[in-house]
Design a protein around this motif. Structure first.
Motif, PDB file in Angstrom:
ATOM      1  N   VAL A  16      -9.232  54.656  86.907  1.00 22.84           N
ATOM      2  CA  VAL A  16      -9.647  53.289  87.224  1.00 22.84           C
ATOM      3  C   VAL A  16     -10.939  53.008  86.470  1.00 22.84           C
ATOM      4  N   ILE A  17     -10.834  52.192  85.447  1.00 21.05           N
ATOM      5  CA  ILE A  17     -11.993  51.801  84.642  1.00 21.05           C
ATOM      6  C   ILE A  17     -12.212  50.313  84.898  1.00 21.05           C
ATOM      7  N   ILE A  18     -13.427  49.938  85.267  1.00 16.23           N
ATOM      8  CA  ILE A  18     -13.700  48.527  85.575  1.00 16.23           C
ATOM      9  C   ILE A  18     -14.879  48.007  84.751  1.00 16.23           C
ATOM     10  N   ASN A  19     -14.803  48.182  83.457  1.00 18.43           N
ATOM     11  CA  ASN A  19     -15.858  47.700  82.566  1.00 18.43           C
ATOM     12  C   ASN A  19     -15.732  46.213  82.252  1.00 18.43           C
ATOM     13  N   GLU A  20     -14.523  45.679  82.324  1.00 11.84           N
ATOM     14  CA  GLU A  20     -14.293  44.275  81.985  1.00 11.84           C
ATOM     15  C   GLU A  20     -13.705  43.539  83.182  1.00 11.84           C
ATOM     16  N   HIS A  21     -13.883  42.220  83.198  1.00 12.20           N
ATOM     17  CA  HIS A  21     -13.438  41.414  84.333  1.00 12.20           C
ATOM     18  C   HIS A  21     -11.939  41.556  84.596  1.00 12.20           C
ATOM     19  N   TRP A  22     -11.120  41.570  83.545  1.00 17.66           N
ATOM     20  CA  TRP A  22      -9.681  41.679  83.733  1.00 17.66           C
ATOM     21  C   TRP A  22      -9.310  43.004  84.371  1.00 17.66           C
ATOM     22  N   GLN A  23     -10.083  44.062  84.100  1.00 12.25           N
ATOM     23  CA  GLN A  23      -9.802  45.361  84.709  1.00 12.25           C
ATOM     24  C   GLN A  23     -10.112  45.330  86.207  1.00 12.25           C
ATOM     25  N   ILE A  24     -11.204  44.680  86.565  1.00 13.11           N
ATOM     26  CA  ILE A  24     -11.556  44.546  87.987  1.00 13.11           C
ATOM     27  C   ILE A  24     -10.443  43.779  88.701  1.00 13.11           C
ATOM     28  N   THR A  25      -9.995  42.689  88.102  1.00 11.82           N
ATOM     29  CA  THR A  25      -8.929  41.889  88.701  1.00 11.82           C
ATOM     30  C   THR A  25      -7.655  42.715  88.850  1.00 11.82           C
ATOM     31  N   TYR A  26      -7.281  43.434  87.810  1.00 11.55           N
ATOM     32  CA  TYR A  26      -6.066  44.249  87.859  1.00 11.55           C
ATOM     33  C   TYR A  26      -6.132  45.266  88.997  1.00 11.55           C
ATOM     34  N   TRP A  27      -7.216  46.031  89.060  1.00 14.66           N
ATOM     35  CA  TRP A  27      -7.292  47.109  90.041  1.00 14.66           C
ATOM     36  C   TRP A  27      -7.469  46.598  91.471  1.00 14.66           C
ATOM     37  N   THR A  28      -8.220  45.524  91.673  1.00 11.94           N
ATOM     38  CA  THR A  28      -8.361  45.014  93.035  1.00 11.94           C
ATOM     39  C   THR A  28      -7.023  44.462  93.548  1.00 11.94           C
ATOM     40  N   LEU A  29      -6.248  43.825  92.686  1.00 11.47           N
ATOM     41  CA  LEU A  29      -4.927  43.344  93.092  1.00 11.47           C
ATOM     42  C   LEU A  29      -3.955  44.503  93.300  1.00 11.47           C
ATOM     43  N   LEU A  31      -4.606  47.685  94.010  1.00 11.04           N
ATOM     44  CA  LEU A  31      -4.977  48.538  95.142  1.00 11.04           C
ATOM     45  C   LEU A  31      -5.210  47.747  96.424  1.00 11.04           C
ATOM     46  N   GLN A  32      -5.060  46.436  96.340  1.00  9.53           N
ATOM     47  CA  GLN A  32      -5.224  45.544  97.494  1.00  9.53           C
ATOM     48  C   GLN A  32      -6.543  45.802  98.221  1.00  9.53           C
ATOM     49  N   THR A  33      -7.626  45.676  97.475  1.00 12.72           N
ATOM     50  CA  THR A  33      -8.952  45.903  98.027  1.00 12.72           C
ATOM     51  C   THR A  33      -9.938  44.932  97.392  1.00 12.72           C
ATOM     52  N   THR A  34     -11.180  45.020  97.812  1.00  9.17           N
ATOM     53  CA  THR A  34     -12.218  44.172  97.243  1.00  9.17           C
ATOM     54  C   THR A  34     -12.937  44.919  96.118  1.00  9.17           C
ATOM     55  N   GLN A  35     -13.671  44.159  95.338  1.00 12.87           N
ATOM     56  CA  GLN A  35     -14.444  44.777  94.264  1.00 12.87           C
ATOM     57  C   GLN A  35     -15.502  45.717  94.840  1.00 12.87           C
ATOM     58  N   GLU A  36     -16.095  45.338  95.956  1.00 10.13           N
ATOM     59  CA  GLU A  36     -17.132  46.163  96.574  1.00 10.13           C
ATOM     60  C   GLU A  36     -16.570  47.515  97.013  1.00 10.13           C
ATOM     61  N   ARG A  37     -15.404  47.496  97.680  1.00 10.44           N
ATOM     62  CA  ARG A  37     -14.805  48.746  98.136  1.00 10.44           C
ATOM     63  C   ARG A  37     -14.342  49.588  96.953  1.00 10.44           C
ATOM     64  N   LEU A  38     -13.814  48.949  95.926  1.00 11.22           N
ATOM     65  CA  LEU A  38     -13.360  49.669  94.742  1.00 11.22           C
ATOM     66  C   LEU A  38     -14.540  50.344  94.052  1.00 11.22           C
ATOM     67  N   THR A  39     -15.630  49.624  93.902  1.00 10.04           N
ATOM     68  CA  THR A  39     -16.829  50.184  93.274  1.00 10.04           C
ATOM     69  C   THR A  39     -17.362  51.363  94.081  1.00 10.04           C
TER      70      THR A  39
END
Length: 69
Positions: A16-29, A31-39
């Motif tokens: 799980v790499i979240i360097n770019e906005h699209w990656q954050i969107t992909y992984w939060t959707l 994994l069905q979680t929030t950006q805060e919990r994912l981070t």
């Protein structure tokens, strides 16, 4: 006509790499979680997808009770 919304998928789904906005969107959707919990999960267990899934399952979001009126 081409679909104007193009979904991007990471090349390596084992990390799980979240360097770019699209990656954050992909992984939060995904994994069905929030950006805060994912981070937080990434900080605690690293970027391995399965370890993050396990952390998210073992640490459900806190539910705050609604005030009674």
């Amino acid at each position: 006509m081409k679909d104007p919304i193009q979904r991007r998928i990471p090349h390596d789904l084992t990390q799980v790499i979240i360097n770019e906005h699209w990656q954050i969107t992909y992984w939060t959707l995904t994994l069905q979680t929030t950006q805060e919990r994912l981070t937080r999960a990434i900080r605690e267990v690293g970027s391995n997808t399965e370890l993050i899934r396990t952390w998210l399952r073992d640490h459900p979001p806190l539910i705050t009770p609604k005030p009674m009126i």
